[in-house]
Design a protein around this motif. Sequence first.
Motif, PDB file in Angstrom:
ATOM      1  N   LEU A  35      10.748  -7.514  -4.128  1.00  0.00           N
ATOM      2  CA  LEU A  35      10.653  -7.335  -5.461  1.00  0.00           C
ATOM      3  C   LEU A  35       9.819  -6.551  -6.118  1.00  0.00           C
ATOM      4  O   LEU A  35       9.244  -5.157  -6.333  1.00  0.00           O
ATOM      5  CB  LEU A  35      11.780  -6.146  -5.733  1.00  0.00           C
ATOM      6  N   VAL A  36      10.009  -7.235  -7.056  1.00  0.00           N
ATOM      7  CA  VAL A  36       9.752  -7.020  -8.834  1.00  0.00           C
ATOM      8  C   VAL A  36       7.614  -7.510  -7.474  1.00  0.00           C
ATOM      9  O   VAL A  36       6.642  -7.073  -7.988  1.00  0.00           O
ATOM     10  CB  VAL A  36       9.844  -8.276  -9.018  1.00  0.00           C
ATOM     11  N   SER A  37       7.736  -8.475  -6.695  1.00  0.00           N
ATOM     12  CA  SER A  37       6.024  -9.276  -6.755  1.00  0.00           C
ATOM     13  C   SER A  37       5.563  -7.854  -5.505  1.00  0.00           C
ATOM     14  O   SER A  37       4.444  -7.105  -5.868  1.00  0.00           O
ATOM     15  CB  SER A  37       5.930 -10.243  -5.643  1.00  0.00           C
ATOM     16  N   ALA A  38       6.382  -7.187  -5.124  1.00  0.00           N
ATOM     17  CA  ALA A  38       6.110  -5.904  -3.960  1.00  0.00           C
ATOM     18  C   ALA A  38       5.396  -4.564  -4.692  1.00  0.00           C
ATOM     19  O   ALA A  38       4.799  -3.932  -4.065  1.00  0.00           O
ATOM     20  CB  ALA A  38       6.786  -5.604  -3.221  1.00  0.00           C
ATOM     21  N   ALA A  39       6.488  -4.889  -6.040  1.00  0.00           N
ATOM     22  CA  ALA A  39       5.777  -3.286  -6.324  1.00  0.00           C
ATOM     23  C   ALA A  39       4.961  -3.800  -7.869  1.00  0.00           C
ATOM     24  O   ALA A  39       3.936  -2.743  -8.739  1.00  0.00           O
ATOM     25  CB  ALA A  39       6.698  -3.181  -8.068  1.00  0.00           C
ATOM     26  N   SER A  40       4.296  -4.719  -7.627  1.00  0.00           N
ATOM     27  CA  SER A  40       3.149  -5.136  -8.704  1.00  0.00           C
ATOM     28  C   SER A  40       2.403  -4.690  -8.226  1.00  0.00           C
ATOM     29  O   SER A  40       1.281  -4.514  -7.318  1.00  0.00           O
ATOM     30  CB  SER A  40       3.229  -6.806  -8.969  1.00  0.00           C
ATOM     31  N   PRO A  41       1.439  -4.047  -9.605  1.00  0.00           N
ATOM     32  CA  PRO A  41       0.299  -2.970  -8.814  1.00  0.00           C
ATOM     33  C   PRO A  41      -1.390  -3.971  -8.336  1.00  0.00           C
ATOM     34  O   PRO A  41      -2.150  -3.658  -7.592  1.00  0.00           O
ATOM     35  CB  PRO A  41      -0.673  -2.152 -10.061  1.00  0.00           C
ATOM     36  N   SER A  42      -1.271  -4.887  -8.927  1.00  0.00           N
ATOM     37  CA  SER A  42      -2.293  -6.007  -8.247  1.00  0.00           C
ATOM     38  C   SER A  42      -2.423  -5.994  -6.666  1.00  0.00           C
ATOM     39  O   SER A  42      -3.127  -6.260  -5.917  1.00  0.00           O
ATOM     40  CB  SER A  42      -3.171  -7.361  -8.921  1.00  0.00           C
ATOM     41  N   ILE A  43      -1.054  -6.818  -6.273  1.00  0.00           N
ATOM     42  CA  ILE A  43      -0.443  -7.288  -5.257  1.00  0.00           C
ATOM     43  C   ILE A  43      -0.874  -5.345  -3.861  1.00  0.00           C
ATOM     44  O   ILE A  43      -1.468  -5.459  -2.726  1.00  0.00           O
ATOM     45  CB  ILE A  43       0.658  -7.752  -4.562  1.00  0.00           C
ATOM     46  N   LEU A  44      -0.044  -4.689  -4.992  1.00  0.00           N
ATOM     47  CA  LEU A  44       0.076  -3.192  -3.726  1.00  0.00           C
ATOM     48  C   LEU A  44      -2.029  -2.909  -3.598  1.00  0.00           C
ATOM     49  O   LEU A  44      -2.410  -2.384  -2.804  1.00  0.00           O
ATOM     50  CB  LEU A  44       0.546  -2.222  -4.634  1.00  0.00           C
ATOM     51  N   LYS A  45      -1.951  -3.508  -4.934  1.00  0.00           N
ATOM     52  CA  LYS A  45      -3.804  -2.860  -4.415  1.00  0.00           C
ATOM     53  C   LYS A  45      -4.842  -3.879  -3.015  1.00  0.00           C
ATOM     54  O   LYS A  45      -5.071  -3.187  -2.288  1.00  0.00           O
ATOM     55  CB  LYS A  45      -5.274  -3.010  -6.093  1.00  0.00           C
ATOM     56  N   MET A  46      -3.523  -5.175  -2.849  1.00  0.00           N
ATOM     57  CA  MET A  46      -4.298  -5.913  -2.164  1.00  0.00           C
ATOM     58  C   MET A  46      -3.963  -5.621  -1.112  1.00  0.00           C
ATOM     59  O   MET A  46      -4.938  -5.950   0.015  1.00  0.00           O
ATOM     60  CB  MET A  46      -4.132  -7.736  -2.244  1.00  0.00           C
ATOM     61  N   ALA A  47      -2.893  -5.053  -0.515  1.00  0.00           N
ATOM     62  CA  ALA A  47      -2.472  -4.089   0.771  1.00  0.00           C
ATOM     63  C   ALA A  47      -2.986  -3.025   1.154  1.00  0.00           C
ATOM     64  O   ALA A  47      -3.610  -2.754   1.744  1.00  0.00           O
ATOM     65  CB  ALA A  47      -1.301  -4.231   0.436  1.00  0.00           C
ATOM     66  N   THR A  48      -4.179  -1.731   0.218  1.00  0.00           N
ATOM     67  CA  THR A  48      -4.431  -0.910   0.164  1.00  0.00           C
ATOM     68  C   THR A  48      -5.630  -1.615   0.664  1.00  0.00           C
ATOM     69  O   THR A  48      -6.413  -0.573   1.663  1.00  0.00           O
ATOM     70  CB  THR A  48      -3.859   0.320  -0.317  1.00  0.00           C
ATOM     71  N   ASP A  49      -6.062  -2.239   0.148  1.00  0.00           N
ATOM     72  CA  ASP A  49      -7.989  -2.812   0.292  1.00  0.00           C
ATOM     73  C   ASP A  49      -7.483  -3.615   1.654  1.00  0.00           C
ATOM     74  O   ASP A  49      -8.853  -3.269   2.480  1.00  0.00           O
ATOM     75  CB  ASP A  49      -8.383  -4.039  -1.212  1.00  0.00           C
ATOM     76  N   ALA A  50      -6.453  -3.720   2.123  1.00  0.00           N
ATOM     77  CA  ALA A  50      -6.706  -4.455   3.686  1.00  0.00           C
ATOM     78  C   ALA A  50      -6.357  -3.281   4.675  1.00  0.00           C
ATOM     79  O   ALA A  50      -6.325  -3.373   5.454  1.00  0.00           O
ATOM     80  CB  ALA A  50      -5.077  -5.945   3.704  1.00  0.00           C
ATOM     81  N   GLY A  51      -6.723  -2.129   4.287  1.00  0.00           N
ATOM     82  CA  GLY A  51      -5.580  -0.880   4.853  1.00  0.00           C
ATOM     83  C   GLY A  51      -4.134  -0.379   5.277  1.00  0.00           C
ATOM     84  O   GLY A  51      -4.857  -0.005   6.303  1.00  0.00           O
ATOM     85  N   ALA A  52      -3.734  -1.097   4.412  1.00  0.00           N
ATOM     86  CA  ALA A  52      -2.006  -1.009   4.164  1.00  0.00           C
ATOM     87  C   ALA A  52      -2.262   0.519   4.152  1.00  0.00           C
ATOM     88  O   ALA A  52      -2.392   0.287   2.443  1.00  0.00           O
ATOM     89  CB  ALA A  52      -1.282  -1.841   4.425  1.00  0.00           C
ATOM     90  N   LYS A  53      -0.661   1.152   3.989  1.00  0.00           N
ATOM     91  CA  LYS A  53      -0.629   2.457   3.773  1.00  0.00           C
ATOM     92  C   LYS A  53       0.430   1.659   2.036  1.00  0.00           C
ATOM     93  O   LYS A  53       1.017   2.735   1.078  1.00  0.00           O
ATOM     94  CB  LYS A  53       0.245   3.653   4.205  1.00  0.00           C
ATOM     95  N   GLY A  54       0.793   0.616   2.533  1.00  0.00           N
ATOM     96  CA  GLY A  54       2.112   0.197   1.387  1.00  0.00           C
ATOM     97  C   GLY A  54       2.390  -1.271   2.105  1.00  0.00           C
ATOM     98  O   GLY A  54       2.070  -1.661   2.465  1.00  0.00           O
ATOM     99  N   ILE A  55       3.477  -2.052   1.186  1.00  0.00           N
ATOM    100  CA  ILE A  55       4.223  -2.856   1.460  1.00  0.00           C
ATOM    101  C   ILE A  55       5.630  -2.316   1.613  1.00  0.00           C
ATOM    102  O   ILE A  55       6.407  -2.100   1.233  1.00  0.00           O
ATOM    103  CB  ILE A  55       4.294  -3.936   0.695  1.00  0.00           C
ATOM    104  N   ASN A  56       5.699  -3.247   3.129  1.00  0.00           N
ATOM    105  CA  ASN A  56       7.335  -2.845   4.316  1.00  0.00           C
ATOM    106  C   ASN A  56       8.082  -3.756   3.105  1.00  0.00           C
ATOM    107  O   ASN A  56       8.758  -4.917   4.742  1.00  0.00           O
ATOM    108  CB  ASN A  56       7.662  -1.927   4.920  1.00  0.00           C
ATOM    109  N   LEU A  57       9.206  -3.729   2.452  1.00  0.00           N
ATOM    110  CA  LEU A  57       9.789  -5.075   2.081  1.00  0.00           C
ATOM    111  C   LEU A  57      11.531  -4.728   3.150  1.00  0.00           C
ATOM    112  O   LEU A  57      11.827  -3.890   3.033  1.00  0.00           O
ATOM    113  CB  LEU A  57      10.395  -5.778   1.202  1.00  0.00           C
ATOM    114  N   VAL A  58      11.676  -5.469   3.674  1.00  0.00           N
ATOM    115  CA  VAL A  58      12.827  -5.159   5.568  1.00  0.00           C
ATOM    116  C   VAL A  58      14.495  -6.181   4.979  1.00  0.00           C
ATOM    117  O   VAL A  58      13.438  -6.843   5.147  1.00  0.00           O
ATOM    118  CB  VAL A  58      12.266  -5.336   6.022  1.00  0.00           C
TER     119      VAL A  58
END
Length: 649
Positions: free
Chosen positions: A275-298
């Motif tokens: 949860l902490v990693s998925a909320a990190s701005p740099s990781i989120l940016k990596m996800a959006t740069d890859a074309g994703a709308k976000g990180i969906n932890l399930v």
Amino acid sequence: MAKLKELIRPEDITTCDSTRQMIHKARKDGVELFFDRAENMRPCPIGNDSACCKHCSMGPCRMNTKDPYARVGVCGATIDTIVARNFGRMVAAGTAAHTDHGMAMLDLFRGVIDGTVKDFAIKDTVKLVEVASSLDIETEGRSVQDIATDLYKELELTYTQVDGEIPLVKRVPEKTLESWRQEGIVPRGAMREIMEMMHRSAMGVDQDYENITKQISRTALADGWGGSMVSTDISDILFGTPSPVEVEVDMGVLKEDQVNIIVHGHEPILLEAMLVSAASPSILKMATDAGAKGINLVGMCCSGLDVLSRHGLPHAGNFSSTEAVLVSGAVDAMTVDIQCIKQDLVKVSECYDTAFITTNYRAKIEGATHIELDEHDPLECTDNVIIKAIGRFKNRSKSIVIPSHTAKGIHGFSHEYIKYMLGGSFRSGYEPLNDNIVNGRIRGAAGVVGCTNPRSKQDFSHVELVKELIKNDVLVVQTGCSQMALAKAGLTTPGAAALAGSGLAEVCETVGIPPVLGLGSCVDNSRILMILSEMVKTGGLGDSIADLPVAGCAPEWMSEKAIAIGQYFVASGVFTVFGHTFPITEGTKFEKHLFEELEGKGFGKWGFAADPIEMAHLMIAHIDKKRRDLGIDQARERVLVDMADRRAL
Ligand code: SF4
Ligand code: MSK
């Protein structure tokens, strides 16, 4: 896919629509799932119908004669010795799993206290003080650090103590504890009990099934009132005690336009760090740069339930669905820690290019990528897992079919919250629950817990059993994969009160709760023990847990952990019914001992039924018997007559 015999229809092996859809897809894709293997590998008839012993090289000895007493092992071991030893080893393994899980939580707690673990902290100081006080640790005017240090030392004894009684038996109702003392089964320390269980069940040691049963109970109690309870308490102290939260479940929680990561296993630390990693701005940016709308932890299975209870994280399904979810093609990474992780998840992940990552040094899997989670730097691992998932998202090449079904429900009930919700902040307590049981609105309470199993139609027994119980005014508490079966079926909402009997429905509507209360993962069965203890201590329902109008059930169990759980409930005083199969031989003295004689010693007893409605009625009959013994059956009749009178008017 290996050459299979004609396969059973998905409709006949699961009631979960999403899983059914994915089994169809897997067959089209040529991917084998455990449902298929269960079809092709019938249970061994010797183990299934009778018993086999392979504790030494004079054997293995098969006891598959029509009359179980017609044969003994080469050493002379009787069927009772053999089934009791086998059963004892299952309890030892299940207890070891829960206590080792609890030990890992305790290791983390020690790291937080001594400052070597910096990414986690004590989050719930109220719970810390409560647990410390329950163990007679002085809390008045002392710092959190000092209380926590003393608590750590005390709880460590749960494992390491070699004599005396484990600390948490202080929570056991006096009369229940007295029956354990008379039988000589109060656990000393979990390590000692597991070790002794293994020793006594070895060739040529304990060969008296009644004496073996005592150690079986002692070992199981070291789980319920020991390892599992430590695990629940420390998880609450570090990550927060759950309170009700609305959660969305089932495979429809996967999102095609996001990086989907499934976390599966049992220890909450992995998902908390994710949860902490998925909320990190740099990781989120990596996800959006890859074309994703976000990180969906399930989440899935029990670690999913743990974090669902605390953070409302979506949950994709239970044990029988962990391969099926991969078949959607939408899972970018599945990361796991310990327990209930099928080895073939690696193969199924490969078929769909999903990154499959093990994280715990105790549970590596051949062919998986291993990124170890070190509690001193957990984000190093979890950042890496997400980066791998983003990489897979960027290069998705498999067709994606996400089942559309989701269900919303309320989860996150703890025994502390149940106390509060029934009486509010000014008169919190179990009096309203006990009063409603005495006056007959609520007939009794049932714990419905445990696994799913490909040899039993997925979720069917859980759902039908619970529906029958609530229809008969039995309040249901749940944990583990059973909780997820009911959540997917939409029974964890307050609206499910419409399916309950009039008395239970009235209570649920007044308090605003579902008739089915989800308490969390399989170690959180310890919360059920605490509810039982509170009910006895509150008064009006007898002096020991064995007096309460309650029962338990694991209708689709599969794990040795379930057997350990069942035995600690039985030894604590609860009538406990298991479904689909039971791992002992019918018609033996050991069976009679477990299913009838233990009750005479002030404990509960085991029950078995293959059909969920039959299971429910075994439980209801037991609840009614306890009501009669308590002299509260009349109150129930009076309430029903009053209602009928009113209707007539
Ligand atoms: Fe056979 Fe006895 Fe050896 Fe078991 S311990 S395998 S019953 S000889
Ligand atoms: S995960 S032990 S299948 S409940 Fe705890 Fe589910 Fe049973 Fe595993």
